[in-house]
Design a protein around this motif. Structure first.
Motif, mmCIF file in Angstrom:
data_model
loop_
_atom_site.group_PDB
_atom_site.id
_atom_site.type_symbol
_atom_site.label_atom_id
_atom_site.label_comp_id
_atom_site.label_asym_id
_atom_site.label_seq_id
_atom_site.Cartn_x
_atom_site.Cartn_y
_atom_site.Cartn_z
ATOM 1 N N VAL A 173 0.862 -1.180 0.000
ATOM 2 C CA VAL A 173 0.000 0.000 0.000
ATOM 3 C C VAL A 173 0.900 1.232 0.000
ATOM 4 O O VAL A 173 1.696 1.429 0.922
ATOM 5 C CB VAL A 173 -0.928 0.010 1.226
ATOM 6 C CG1 VAL A 173 -1.741 1.295 1.270
ATOM 7 C CG2 VAL A 173 -1.840 -1.212 1.214
ATOM 8 N N THR A 203 -7.183 -3.460 4.264
ATOM 9 C CA THR A 203 -6.672 -4.372 3.233
ATOM 10 C C THR A 203 -7.570 -5.587 3.042
ATOM 11 O O THR A 203 -7.456 -6.293 2.042
ATOM 12 C CB THR A 203 -5.263 -4.879 3.605
ATOM 13 O OG1 THR A 203 -5.363 -5.780 4.724
ATOM 14 C CG2 THR A 203 -4.324 -3.730 3.948
ATOM 15 N N PRO A 238 -0.330 -8.098 3.161
ATOM 16 C CA PRO A 238 -0.338 -6.785 2.520
ATOM 17 C C PRO A 238 -0.071 -5.749 3.603
ATOM 18 O O PRO A 238 -0.253 -6.030 4.799
ATOM 19 C CB PRO A 238 -1.764 -6.667 1.976
ATOM 20 C CG PRO A 238 -2.577 -7.504 2.914
ATOM 21 C CD PRO A 238 -1.681 -8.630 3.363
ATOM 22 N N THR A 272 -4.200 -0.564 10.912
ATOM 23 C CA THR A 272 -4.523 -1.463 9.809
ATOM 24 C C THR A 272 -5.186 -2.736 10.332
ATOM 25 O O THR A 272 -5.185 -3.005 11.531
ATOM 26 C CB THR A 272 -3.260 -1.867 9.015
ATOM 27 O OG1 THR A 272 -2.423 -2.689 9.852
ATOM 28 C CG2 THR A 272 -2.476 -0.663 8.542
#
Length: 308
Positions: free
Chosen positions: A168, A194, A213, A233
């Motif tokens: 990312v 994600t 990711p 995240t």
């Protein structure tokens, strides 16, 4: 790939040491003010409140392959319907939990990582001892309430879940903000989706660990330039794993925690929030994510809540 020299240059660009005074221990959380809180309040339309937390349970994300000693929460009963006195009519049940502070959904404290013997604000790494963190501990955060923004990279890419190893970048974050009509403002907290947590929900704990990711190195400058107060995240590592900097395992940890003083969160669950935001096109909300104030803690569990 990023060389060590390039990494060192970026460290200098995003360093916030001394920005908020000689005694600062809160880093970019200083960017949260009454204006950012009012922006969060203004984003509330329906009053819908969504938890973004993993459950605290024995079947958690810690499978032994990460940091040594990290386990999932172990809960044990101390009393089960135990009479409170001679009359058994009134009884109590009690329990105890043993867990790492970074077991499930959590913020990393600024004392969590050091670089060449120094932590954020040039604090010596030996400020952390067997007694915990004498400086930069999780209890210095105080209340964490501001406007949250969901940057749904998986949806941007037309994917339900980004594949392991997907980096990312700052360009992805720009595109997400643009598509959602968000002007990122100082004091906002960025939540980057994600979809990787779906592996955890499916029971694939090992697959949830690596490869993941995650945020690439250039996102540090993006957070710095936009005045982001914190970022989180839906992965176990926060950043891309394995990283694309051969000399470092977790370079973004150093850039965010040590250089910027920006708290980072892991193991957040954005799946329900993503569906709600996509349904009505609103990607901003009031966000409350105050960690439990463990004195001297290098991390803190939370039950983050988005109010829409």
């Amino acid at each position: 790939m990023t060389t060590l020299a390039e990494f060192e240059t970026l460290c200098g660009k995003v360093r916030n040491w001394g920005r908020w005074g000689a005694d600062d221990q809160r880093g970019t959380l200083n960017l949260i003010d009454r204006a950012s809180l009012r922006r969060g309040l203004a984003a509330v339309e329906t009053g819908e409140a969504l938890s973004l937390s993993m459950p605290l349970q024995l079947k958690g994300p810690q499978d032994g392959s990460g940091i040594p000693g990290r386990i999932n929460p172990v809960r044990t009963m101390l009393g089960i319907n135990t009479p409170m006195g001679p009359d058994p009519a009134a009884a109590y049940s009690d329990d105890i939990v043993v867990m790492p502070l970074q077991a499930a959904t959590h913020w990393d404290a600024l004392s969590h990582v050091s670089w060449r013997g120094r932590m954020y604000h040039d604090v010596a790494a030996d400020a952390v001892s067997v007694a915990g963190a004498a400086r930069l501990a999780i209890d210095t955060f105080g209340p964490v309430v501001t406007r949250g923004i969901l940057l749904d990279v998986a949806r941007l890419e037309g994917a339900d879940r980004l594949p392991g190893g997907f980096e990312v970048t700052a360009a992805h974050l720009d595109a997400c903000a643009r598509d959602a009509g968000i002007e990122v403002r100082p004091g906002d907290i960025a939540l980057v989706r994600t979809g990787h947590i779906q592996l955890f929900h499916a029971g694939d704990i090992h697959g949830y660990h690596t490869p993941t990711p995650g945020l690439g190195i250039d996102t540090a400058a993006w957070f710095h330039e936009h005045g982001v107060a914190a970022a989180a995240t839906d992965t176990i590592a926060f950043e891309l794993l394995p990283a694309r900097c051969p000399e470092l395992v977790l370079p973004l940890h150093v850039l965010c925690l040590v250089m910027m003083g920006m708290p980072q969160g892991q193991n957040f669950d954005f799946e329900e929030l993503s569906r709600a935001c996509a349904a009505d096109g609103r990607y901003t909300f009031l966000f409350e994510a105050t960690p439990l104030p463990f004195r001297c803690g290098t991390g803190g569990p939370i039950n983050p809540v988005a109010v829409r």
